[in-house]
Design a protein around this motif. Structure first.
Motif, PDB file in Angstrom:
ATOM      1  N   UNK A 188       0.836  -1.194   0.000  1.00 43.07           N
ATOM      2  CA  UNK A 188       0.000   0.000   0.000  1.00 43.07           C
ATOM      3  C   UNK A 188       0.878   1.253   0.000  1.00 43.07           C
ATOM      4  N   UNK A 189       0.739   2.075  -1.028  1.00 46.08           N
ATOM      5  CA  UNK A 189       1.552   3.276  -1.188  1.00 46.08           C
ATOM      6  C   UNK A 189       0.638   4.490  -1.353  1.00 46.08           C
ATOM      7  N   UNK A 190       0.968   5.559  -0.640  1.00 43.43           N
ATOM      8  CA  UNK A 190       0.163   6.780  -0.686  1.00 43.43           C
ATOM      9  C   UNK A 190       0.861   7.818  -1.553  1.00 43.43           C
ATOM     10  N   UNK A 191       0.118   8.459  -2.466  1.00 39.67           N
ATOM     11  CA  UNK A 191       0.670   9.530  -3.303  1.00 39.67           C
ATOM     12  C   UNK A 191      -0.439  10.548  -3.543  1.00 39.67           C
ATOM     13  N   UNK A 192      -0.230  11.784  -3.065  1.00 45.01           N
ATOM     14  CA  UNK A 192      -1.324  12.749  -3.041  1.00 45.01           C
ATOM     15  C   UNK A 192      -1.209  13.866  -4.061  1.00 45.01           C
ATOM     16  N   UNK A 193      -0.038  14.028  -4.680  1.00 45.04           N
ATOM     17  CA  UNK A 193       0.196  15.153  -5.578  1.00 45.04           C
ATOM     18  C   UNK A 193       1.340  14.782  -6.521  1.00 45.04           C
ATOM     19  N   UNK A 221      -0.036  -1.028  -4.992  1.00 42.29           N
ATOM     20  CA  UNK A 221      -1.269  -0.245  -5.018  1.00 42.29           C
ATOM     21  C   UNK A 221      -0.944   1.191  -4.614  1.00 42.29           C
ATOM     22  N   UNK A 222      -1.187   2.137  -5.512  1.00 40.40           N
ATOM     23  CA  UNK A 222      -0.897   3.549  -5.259  1.00 40.40           C
ATOM     24  C   UNK A 222      -2.217   4.306  -5.244  1.00 40.40           C
ATOM     25  N   UNK A 223      -2.468   5.037  -4.170  1.00 44.42           N
ATOM     26  CA  UNK A 223      -3.746   5.734  -4.036  1.00 44.42           C
ATOM     27  C   UNK A 223      -3.538   7.097  -3.409  1.00 44.42           C
ATOM     28  N   UNK A 224      -4.448   8.044  -3.742  1.00 43.08           N
ATOM     29  CA  UNK A 224      -4.394   9.322  -3.037  1.00 43.08           C
ATOM     30  C   UNK A 224      -5.187   9.216  -1.734  1.00 43.08           C
ATOM     31  N   UNK A 225      -5.321  10.310  -0.995  1.00 44.23           N
ATOM     32  CA  UNK A 225      -5.622  10.229   0.429  1.00 44.23           C
ATOM     33  C   UNK A 225      -6.885   9.416   0.777  1.00 44.23           C
ATOM     34  N   UNK A 226      -8.069   9.863   0.338  1.00 50.14           N
ATOM     35  CA  UNK A 226      -9.277   9.131   0.756  1.00 50.14           C
ATOM     36  C   UNK A 226      -9.372   7.781   0.045  1.00 50.14           C
ATOM     37  N   UNK A 227      -8.821   7.673  -1.154  1.00 52.24           N
ATOM     38  CA  UNK A 227      -8.789   6.372  -1.837  1.00 52.24           C
ATOM     39  C   UNK A 227      -7.947   5.384  -1.041  1.00 52.24           C
ATOM     40  N   UNK A 228      -6.856   5.867  -0.454  1.00 51.74           N
ATOM     41  CA  UNK A 228      -5.994   5.031   0.384  1.00 51.74           C
ATOM     42  C   UNK A 228      -6.764   4.535   1.609  1.00 51.74           C
ATOM     43  N   UNK A 229      -7.548   5.436   2.228  1.00 50.66           N
ATOM     44  CA  UNK A 229      -8.346   5.026   3.394  1.00 50.66           C
ATOM     45  C   UNK A 229      -9.410   3.992   2.993  1.00 50.66           C
ATOM     46  N   UNK A 230     -10.019   4.187   1.811  1.00 52.59           N
ATOM     47  CA  UNK A 230     -10.995   3.203   1.319  1.00 52.59           C
ATOM     48  C   UNK A 230     -10.359   1.821   1.186  1.00 52.59           C
ATOM     49  N   UNK A 231      -9.169   1.786   0.606  1.00 55.91           N
ATOM     50  CA  UNK A 231      -8.454   0.521   0.412  1.00 55.91           C
ATOM     51  C   UNK A 231      -8.130  -0.110   1.755  1.00 55.91           C
ATOM     52  N   UNK A 232      -7.636   0.689   2.697  1.00 53.70           N
ATOM     53  CA  UNK A 232      -7.297   0.137   4.022  1.00 53.70           C
ATOM     54  C   UNK A 232      -8.519  -0.502   4.690  1.00 53.70           C
ATOM     55  N   UNK A 233      -9.661   0.167   4.563  1.00 50.25           N
ATOM     56  CA  UNK A 233     -10.877  -0.421   5.172  1.00 50.25           C
ATOM     57  C   UNK A 233     -11.229  -1.736   4.482  1.00 50.25           C
TER      58      UNK A 233
END
Length: 412
Positions: free
Chosen positions: A302-307, A396-408
């Motif tokens: 799980x990787x976070x990328x916001x900008x 899996x690369x997601x921006x902020x709320x997409x990352x939270x969706x994936x974690x849930x």
């Protein structure tokens, strides 16, 4: 000020109690940690509460467009070598979330606080920090964040006259401009991968010259200051020229840069680089990012990328093709609702990877990938994308709320 141990006023105590009660109700209702609502209730009852809670702490503030949550965590680990730490480790970084975090740390010696860029000057006024760490500034959330030069100017004005030690990245011209009004700056050569927001001089608007790792304005003479700390490959160079090895469980060059800055911050408090860096090895993941999870019999990292700057750093972390990649982008309030930043991301770097696209704004992302000439599939759900992905660990690369969706969804 730190060292002042005056007890909280009755009003402050009432505010803390009410805030904790509101947070508990929110958690019981399944609405998250409750830290933000708890802090809002507490600050409504006592607007001066943040300063009161910080008065007995040596406070470090950390702000940046990218990397502030991870750097906050690394600094907190390093400072635990010399005393208990309270920190907003989950990233609730506006005044309400910060207030909630400090309310839970009555026995702490240090407060290590991540601060949203817009609120840095105000929080610095309230909590009288001993150190402020400034990492980078780049475009982010175009509908809510000020243009980067304006934000740098606000920092510059807000930090003028601060007695804090400013630990700042000398490779980012916007950070140098922000910090240059301060009396006591420790410069760290932490690098700058993303340069597209720093081609014009923040001082005069002239074109920045960038020979090698150096930078300067040919018109007004604004230039890169000499660093006293530096990231050099897998080592941190301290002010005496000693090289200390960086051993992290967190991947990538950006996290080595975060570690270099964190070592410089820890040194202000007398924690030696070797001790600080050894303690940073304990950090395996930060609020879910970099975690490897098992989902539907597959391993997902799980990787976070916001900008754009964050995506660029993240692309350097992923395994080479043909590793499958799932991309997820939302545009909810916490992400910023303007997705035009997708056009600034260097998606052609993903050529050769099987790509699967999900999230609220999957079609916006699909158009961007189409123009980049990449092969991809749009999927309705994470489950579908995982089922279609060829063998191997999935990035899996997601921006902020997409990352939270994936974690849930994956139970992380």
């Amino acid at each position: 000020m730190a060292g002042n141990t005056e007890p909280l006023s009755p009003r402050a105590k009432l505010a803390v109690t009410a805030g904790k009660a509101a947070a508990a109700v929110s958690r019981a209702a399944g609405r998250g940690s409750g830290s933000v609502i708890g802090g809002k209730v507490a600050l409504r009852l006592d607007p001066d509460l943040l300063g009161a809670l910080a008065q007995h702490l040596d406070v470090v503030l950390v702000s940046a467009t990218n990397g502030k949550t991870t750097t906050t965590r690394l600094i907190a680990e390093a400072l635990r070598a010399s005393g208990p730490v309270v920190s907003n480790a989950l990233g609730a970084n506006m005044p309400a979330g910060i207030t909630s975090a400090l309310a839970g740390g009555s026995d702490a010696k240090y407060g290590v606080i991540e601060v949203d860029e817009k609120y840095l000057a105000g929080v610095a006024r309230d909590v009288t920090p001993k150190v402020i760490a400034l990492l980078n500034l780049s475009r982010d959330q175009l509908d809510r964040a000020a243009e980067t030069r304006m934000l740098a100017e606000k920092w510059r004005e807000g930090l003028q006259g601060s007695k804090a030690v400013i630990v700042a990245n000398c490779d980012d011209p916007l950070i140098v401009w922000s910090a240059s009004s301060s009396q006591n700056v420790v410069w760290v050569a932490a690098g700058q991968e993303w340069k597209d927001d720093a081609w014009s001089c923040p001082s005069c608007g002239g074109v920045m010259q960038r020979p090698g790792d150096d930078w300067f304005c040919g018109e007004c003479g604004f230039r890169r200051p000499a660093p006293t700390w530096a990231l050099s490959g897998d080592h941190v160079l301290d002010p005496h020229g000693s090289a200390w090895p960086i051993h992290l469980q967190l991947p990538g060059r950006a996290n080595k840069a975060n570690a270099a800055t964190s070592a410089a911050v820890a040194a202000v408090f007398g924690v030696p680089p070797q001790v600080a860096l050894e303690r940073m090895y304990q950090v395996q993941a930060v609020a879910g990012r970099y975690d490897v999870v098992t989902f539907q019999g597959r391993e997902l990292r799980l990787l976070l990328a916001k900008n754009p700057a964050g995506w660029l750093e993240t692309f350097s972390l992923i395994d080479p093709p043909p590793t499958p990649v799932i991309l997820s982008v939302n545009a909810r309030g916490a992400d910023g609702t303007d997705t035009s930043w997708l056009w600034d991301v260097d998606y052609p770097r993903l050529a050769g990877h099987p790509i699967f696209v999900i999230g609220d704004r999957k079609l916006d992302l699909a158009v961007r990938l189409e123009v980049a000439g990449l092969d991809f599939r749009v999927c309705e759900t994470l489950d579908e994308a995982v089922q279609l992905a060829p063998p191997g660990q999935i990035e899996l690369i997601a921006n902020y709320t997409a990352f939270q969706d994936v974690r849930r969804r994956v139970g992380n």
